[in-house]
Write a protein that holds these residues in place. Structure first.
Motif, mmCIF file in Angstrom:
data_model
loop_
_atom_site.group_PDB
_atom_site.id
_atom_site.type_symbol
_atom_site.label_atom_id
_atom_site.label_comp_id
_atom_site.label_asym_id
_atom_site.label_seq_id
_atom_site.Cartn_x
_atom_site.Cartn_y
_atom_site.Cartn_z
ATOM 1 N N ILE A 181 0.607 -1.541 -0.168
ATOM 2 C CA ILE A 181 -0.037 0.117 0.439
ATOM 3 C C ILE A 181 0.646 0.932 0.357
ATOM 4 N N LEU A 182 0.838 2.073 -0.452
ATOM 5 C CA LEU A 182 1.161 3.639 -0.968
ATOM 6 C C LEU A 182 -0.194 4.722 -0.126
ATOM 7 N N LYS A 183 0.499 5.470 0.461
ATOM 8 C CA LYS A 183 -0.456 6.562 0.652
ATOM 9 C C LYS A 183 -0.462 7.853 0.096
ATOM 10 N N VAL A 184 -1.727 7.563 -0.171
ATOM 11 C CA VAL A 184 -2.060 9.099 -0.549
ATOM 12 C C VAL A 184 -2.083 10.097 0.049
ATOM 13 N N SER A 185 -1.506 11.627 -0.785
ATOM 14 C CA SER A 185 -1.605 12.606 0.187
ATOM 15 C C SER A 185 -3.016 13.505 -0.020
ATOM 16 N N ASP A 186 -2.986 13.503 1.238
ATOM 17 C CA ASP A 186 -4.278 14.312 1.214
ATOM 18 C C ASP A 186 -4.030 15.619 0.249
ATOM 19 N N ILE A 187 -3.065 16.323 0.454
ATOM 20 C CA ILE A 187 -2.824 17.406 -0.334
ATOM 21 C C ILE A 187 -2.902 17.283 -2.612
ATOM 22 N N VAL A 188 -3.175 18.097 -3.316
ATOM 23 C CA VAL A 188 -2.792 17.761 -5.074
ATOM 24 C C VAL A 188 -1.951 18.905 -4.750
ATOM 25 N N SER A 189 -1.026 18.609 -5.208
ATOM 26 C CA SER A 189 -0.182 19.091 -5.704
ATOM 27 C C SER A 189 -0.007 19.068 -7.315
ATOM 28 N N LEU A 190 -1.373 19.936 -8.449
ATOM 29 C CA LEU A 190 -0.745 20.026 -9.445
ATOM 30 C C LEU A 190 0.059 19.712 -10.058
ATOM 31 N N GLU A 191 0.991 21.098 -9.777
ATOM 32 C CA GLU A 191 1.936 21.687 -10.721
ATOM 33 C C GLU A 191 3.174 20.798 -10.538
ATOM 34 N N ALA A 245 0.984 8.764 -5.925
ATOM 35 C CA ALA A 245 1.060 9.158 -4.112
ATOM 36 C C ALA A 245 1.315 9.985 -3.549
ATOM 37 N N GLY A 246 2.303 10.614 -3.595
ATOM 38 C CA GLY A 246 2.359 12.217 -2.584
ATOM 39 C C GLY A 246 2.322 13.364 -3.949
#
Length: 130
Positions: free
Chosen positions: A63-73, A97-98
């Motif tokens: 399992i990879l933990k997906v960040s709660d914050i989307v860093s689109l750029e 994920a990061g």
């Protein structure tokens, strides 16, 4: 539904670089796959037919933990590197994920790839080359 996970995986084994990807898409589309969803946390991929029946690969890695914050750029930069063949699939999944990307949907009719976040909200849609 004319496809199985085995058929799809056999076609996928022929993909060595991003350059092979358009042929893979055409191959699985010809099998009857209308769209598929990849889930970054465990690598499970679900393939759908036009009748909305589906088959799944199941978990592919730890399992990879997906960040709660989307860093689109930042994600767009990592995506471009991956598309240019600079990163492998696992590196790309870690980059997703990061940067808050939970997965993506490949629509083989519209020929689009849409990335989504933890809430399955669409974040970015791109045309599939091919």
């Amino acid at each position: 539904m004319n496809f199985t996970i085995e058929n799809i995986e056999a076609a996928h084994q022929k993909v060595k670089t991003g350059a092979d990807f358009p042929q893979y898409i055409q191959t699985i589309k010809a099998m009857g796959v209308s769209h598929y969803k990849v889930y970054v946390p465990d690598g499970n991929t679900e393939y759908f037919s036009n009748e909305n029946r589906s088959v799944q690969t199941g978990s592919k890695y730890d399992i990879l933990k997906v960040s709660d914050i989307v860093s689109l750029e930042n994600f767009k930069l990592r995506l471009k590197l991956h598309q240019q063949g600079e990163t492998d699939y696992m590196t790309f999944c870690n980059d997703c994920a990061g940067n808050g990307i939970k997965g993506w949907t490949m629509d083989l009719t519209a020929m689009t790839c849409t990335y989504f976040d933890r809430n399955e909200t669409d974040i970015l849609t791109e045309q599939i080359p091919g």
